[in-house]
Design an enzyme around this catalytic site. Structure first.
Site, PDB file in Angstrom:
ATOM      1  N   HIS A 131       0.839  -1.212   0.000  1.00  0.00           N
ATOM      2  CA  HIS A 131       0.000   0.000   0.000  1.00  0.00           C
ATOM      3  C   HIS A 131       0.872   1.261   0.000  1.00  0.00           C
ATOM      4  O   HIS A 131       0.589   2.220  -0.715  1.00  0.00           O
ATOM      5  CB  HIS A 131      -0.921  -0.033   1.220  1.00  0.00           C
ATOM      6  CG  HIS A 131      -1.686   1.233   1.396  1.00  0.00           C
ATOM      7  ND1 HIS A 131      -2.636   1.639   0.507  1.00  0.00           N
ATOM      8  CD2 HIS A 131      -1.617   2.196   2.347  1.00  0.00           C
ATOM      9  CE1 HIS A 131      -3.142   2.803   0.901  1.00  0.00           C
ATOM     10  NE2 HIS A 131      -2.535   3.155   2.008  1.00  0.00           N
ATOM     11  N   LYS A 193      -9.997  12.461  -2.315  1.00  0.00           N
ATOM     12  CA  LYS A 193     -10.944  11.651  -1.541  1.00  0.00           C
ATOM     13  C   LYS A 193     -10.786  11.971  -0.066  1.00  0.00           C
ATOM     14  O   LYS A 193      -9.693  12.303   0.379  1.00  0.00           O
ATOM     15  CB  LYS A 193     -10.605  10.175  -1.804  1.00  0.00           C
ATOM     16  CG  LYS A 193     -11.356   9.165  -0.967  1.00  0.00           C
ATOM     17  CD  LYS A 193     -10.925   7.747  -1.360  1.00  0.00           C
ATOM     18  CE  LYS A 193      -9.889   7.162  -0.426  1.00  0.00           C
ATOM     19  NZ  LYS A 193      -9.512   5.782  -0.726  1.00  0.00           N
ATOM     20  N   ASP A 219      -5.751   1.330  -8.466  1.00  0.00           N
ATOM     21  CA  ASP A 219      -5.634   1.352  -7.009  1.00  0.00           C
ATOM     22  C   ASP A 219      -4.850   0.125  -6.553  1.00  0.00           C
ATOM     23  O   ASP A 219      -4.653  -0.816  -7.323  1.00  0.00           O
ATOM     24  CB  ASP A 219      -7.045   1.356  -6.379  1.00  0.00           C
ATOM     25  CG  ASP A 219      -7.064   2.086  -5.042  1.00  0.00           C
ATOM     26  OD1 ASP A 219      -5.979   2.354  -4.496  1.00  0.00           O
ATOM     27  OD2 ASP A 219      -8.164   2.370  -4.530  1.00  0.00           O
TER      28      ASP A 219
HETATM   29  C1  R5P Z   1      -6.607   3.681   0.199  1.00  0.00           C
HETATM   30  O1  R5P Z   1      -5.702   4.446   0.479  1.00  0.00           O
HETATM   31  C2  R5P Z   1      -6.405   2.472  -0.670  1.00  0.00           C
HETATM   32  O2  R5P Z   1      -5.447   2.697  -1.647  1.00  0.00           O
HETATM   33  C3  R5P Z   1      -7.719   2.056  -1.320  1.00  0.00           C
HETATM   34  O3  R5P Z   1      -8.178   3.109  -2.134  1.00  0.00           O
HETATM   35  C4  R5P Z   1      -8.754   1.761  -0.276  1.00  0.00           C
HETATM   36  O4  R5P Z   1      -8.222   0.948   0.704  1.00  0.00           O
HETATM   37  C5  R5P Z   1      -9.969   1.088  -0.868  1.00  0.00           C
HETATM   38  O5  R5P Z   1     -10.873   0.869   0.179  1.00  0.00           O
HETATM   39  P1  R5P Z   1     -12.423   0.761  -0.096  1.00  0.00           P
HETATM   40  O6  R5P Z   1     -12.616  -0.256  -1.194  1.00  0.00           O
HETATM   41  O7  R5P Z   1     -13.011   0.329   1.217  1.00  0.00           O
HETATM   42  O8  R5P Z   1     -12.914   2.113  -0.489  1.00  0.00           O
END
Ligand code: R5P
Length: 312
Positions: A131, A193, A219
């Site tokens: 991450h 976001k 992502d």
């Molecule tokens: C956040 O920093 C990660 O990169 C993902 O965008 C996030 O963990 C996605 O989580 P969710 O599917 O619950 O929105």
């Protein structure tokens, strides 16, 4: 001469472990990895590992803490059985989102887990798309940080989209999206976001031109699916023609598949770092395997060859 390479797997993703073994033209060594009646984790490696180069394959995905304990006990067992080297192969590294404090009196869980893996006796870690790349530095042992982008990009190279924009769904993912963008020669857009509460996300704004374009959101992981679903809404509102999404780790929360199915994203590409059973209702989701990537990395580590050469 008898091979000194051994692969073992915990229970988090045995299918990937067997696929990796197949790529290496070998078998996963037998092991008992279960639970005693009192709830404690039970481990026994059922192959001789004395003097061997041992790789333990275990994504630390749900049930996260249990997956971590299995990994730790397997590393400890290999160490105590006189393995020469023990590598923890963690295709998905859990707790990675807890790599910093977001407010006071919180742990830095990703760091603590790194400490424990080292303490258990791992000599090296192999992982995919952390991450935050800085997590590499949480380990005081070598980390081979593999990138799934070359595999994921392949999926889009065969499609004939005219005007493509790669989208980072948050500020933290810009470097990742930019790397993807460079590989497919597309433009870049960035979404701002915010998280009002844990596991909830809101799109605030966006920079970049998406009008009339095919948008690919990039992502690292999907949990609730909210980030992708909200990003898709924003992109379509700003005139994107269609929206696709790419995420390495399908760390799906219970509601994720429904959220993704109901979203306006046409297709979502994930990898098998986490095993997700896909059925008819999940037609939008396609899975690309990282078995060849991880298998090649294991072979290179075993032979003391460059791993970074894999990405050039
Ligand atoms: C956040 O920093 C990660 O990169 C993902 O965008 C996030 O963990 C996605 O989580 P969710 O599917 O619950 O929105």
């Amino acid at each position: 001469m008898e091979s000194r390479l051994r692969l073992f797997t915990g229970n988090s993703n045995p299918k990937l472990a067997h696929d990796i073994a197949e790529r290496l033209d070998m078998a996963v060594s037998p092991a008992i990895v279960g639970t005693f009646k009192n709830g404690e984790t039970r481990v026994r490696l059922e192959d001789n590992v004395r003097g061997c180069d041992v790789f333990i394959i275990q994504s630390t995905c749900m049930p996260v803490d249990h997956s971590i304990m299995e990994l730790l006990f397997m590393v400890d067992a290999a160490r105590r059985a006189s393995a020469k080297k023990v590598t923890a192969v963690i295709p998905y590294y859990g707790y990675a989102k807890q790599e910093k404090k977001t407010s006071g009196r919180e742990p830095i869980s990703a760091k603590l887990v790194a400490n424990i893996i080292r303490t258990a006796g791992a000599d090296r870690v192999v992982t995919v798309d952390l991450h935050a790349p800085a997590i590499e530095g949480f380990f005081d042992i070598p980390v081979d940080h593999l990138r799934a982008a070359p595999l994921l990009v392949e999926h889009f190279k065969h499609q004939r989209y005219s005007d493509v924009v790669v989208v980072s769904p948050d500020a933290g993912g810009v470097a990742r999206a930019n790397d993807f963008r460079q590989r497919i020669r597309a433009s870049l857009a960035i979404i701002a976001k915010q998280r009002p509460r844990p596991d909830e996300s809101e799109v605030m704004d966006m920079v970049g031109d998406v009008e009339g374009k095919t948008a690919i959101i990039v992502d690292d992981l999907i949990s609730t699916g909210g980030t992708l679903a909200h990003a898709a809404e924003m992109l379509l509102k700003r005139g994107a023609e269609r929206v696709y999404a790419v995420a390495t780790h399908a760390a799906f929360a219970e509601s994720a598949k429904r959220t993704l199915a109901d979203s306006r994203i046409e297709k979502i590409i994930v990898t098998d770092t986490i095993q997700v059973p896909l059925n008819g209702e999940d037609r939008k989701i396609e899975c690309v395997s990282v078995a060849s990537l991880v298998g090649e990395a294991i072979m290179r580590i075993h032979k003391d060859l460059s791993v970074s050469a894999l990405f050039h």
